[in-house]
Design a protein around this motif. Structure first.
Motif, short mmCIF file in Angstrom:
data_model
loop_
_atom_site.label_atom_id
_atom_site.label_comp_id
_atom_site.label_asym_id
_atom_site.label_seq_id
_atom_site.Cartn_x
_atom_site.Cartn_y
_atom_site.Cartn_z
N ILE A 30 -62.52 39.06 16.18
CA ILE A 30 -62.33 38.27 15.84
C ILE A 30 -61.47 37.61 17.24
O ILE A 30 -59.98 38.24 17.42
N PRO A 31 -62.30 37.06 18.25
CA PRO A 31 -61.30 36.49 19.62
C PRO A 31 -60.45 35.63 18.84
O PRO A 31 -60.18 35.04 17.91
N ASN A 32 -59.32 35.63 19.40
CA ASN A 32 -58.10 34.20 19.11
C ASN A 32 -58.37 32.81 18.78
O ASN A 32 -57.92 32.69 18.31
N LEU A 33 -59.25 32.97 19.76
CA LEU A 33 -59.37 31.17 20.01
C LEU A 33 -60.02 31.15 18.53
O LEU A 33 -60.15 30.34 17.90
N HIS A 34 -60.96 31.99 17.85
CA HIS A 34 -61.54 32.10 16.12
C HIS A 34 -60.66 31.88 15.01
O HIS A 34 -60.56 31.33 14.87
N ALA A 35 -59.23 32.89 15.66
CA ALA A 35 -58.35 32.73 15.16
C ALA A 35 -57.72 31.54 14.48
O ALA A 35 -57.55 31.50 13.68
N VAL A 36 -57.67 30.90 15.59
CA VAL A 36 -56.73 29.55 15.22
C VAL A 36 -57.66 28.68 14.86
O VAL A 36 -57.11 28.06 14.16
N MET A 37 -59.07 28.43 15.11
CA MET A 37 -60.09 27.44 14.48
C MET A 37 -60.03 27.58 13.19
O MET A 37 -60.04 26.92 12.43
N ALA A 38 -60.15 29.21 12.62
CA ALA A 38 -60.23 29.26 11.43
C ALA A 38 -59.71 28.57 10.09
O ALA A 38 -59.82 28.50 9.23
N GLU A 39 -58.46 27.86 11.10
CA GLU A 39 -56.96 27.11 9.99
C GLU A 39 -58.20 25.70 9.98
O GLU A 39 -58.25 25.03 8.29
N ALA A 40 -59.14 25.46 10.39
CA ALA A 40 -59.74 24.37 10.44
C ALA A 40 -61.09 24.70 10.41
O ALA A 40 -62.71 24.92 11.23
#
Length: 184
Positions: A30-40
């Motif tokens: 899970i790239p960190n970008l995707h990990a952040v975006m998962a919030e929305a």
């Protein structure tokens, strides 16, 4: 700065869990970008969809890299420049192209330089690109379809670059060796 959660499959909102599985399937993590975006969930889904659509565009791997990295460098994205450096390597894009993009130095061909210049016009002029810039792009051997595909990439990169600015997304371990800062 506001702290954003780096979600995993346990902490992510329910609507993001399958999307994070897509990330694992595509990247092996899970790239960190995707990990952040998962919030929305809508943002993550939109980003993943635009990513695939741009990969499926009429641009070849070198041209895809030029468009993505041009936007990443222009937006001064501390996360995406290293990530796309690694992606370019996996796509077997010549390191000379990647270095020219990262350092804002001339690209090895006039056609790739025309692509960078047009992409910069789209980003800097917010789509209000003058007819001469469009014609120069077409004269370099690109198509009207590709004019519009640059807009597709710009939409995708706004999602990632802006998210990374707001969240100060940490660079993933595999891409840390490609850390980057914009030249002064």
């Amino acid at each position: 700065m506001t702290d954003f959660t780096l979600h995993d499959k346990q902490s992510a909102p329910e609507d993001s869990k399958a999307l994070l599985n897509n990330s694992i399937d595509g990247f092996g993590m899970i790239p960190n970008l995707h990990a952040v975006m998962a919030e929305a969930p809508g943002l993550l889904e939109g980003y993943q969809r635009l990513h695939q659509l741009f990969l499926d565009s009429s641009f070849d791997d070198e041209e895809t890299t030029v468009v993505w990295q041009t936007i990443n460098v222009e937006h001064d994205c501390h996360y995406c420049v290293p990530a796309h450096t690694g992606i370019a390597k996996s796509m077997k894009v010549d390191d000379a192209i990647t270095e020219a993009l990262r350092n804002e130095t001339p690209l090895p061909t006039d056609k790739l330089e025309a692509l960078r210049n047009f992409t910069l016009s789209v980003v800097r002029d917010r789509g209000n690109v003058n007819d001469d810039a469009v014609q120069a792009f077409l004269n370099a051997g690109f198509t009207k379809r590709q004019v519009l595909e640059v807009i597709l990439a710009a939409a995708q990169k706004v999602m990632s670059n802006y998210t990374n600015h707001l969240a100060n997304t940490p660079i993933d371990k595999p891409f840390q060796k490609f850390e980057w800062q914009k030249a002064d």
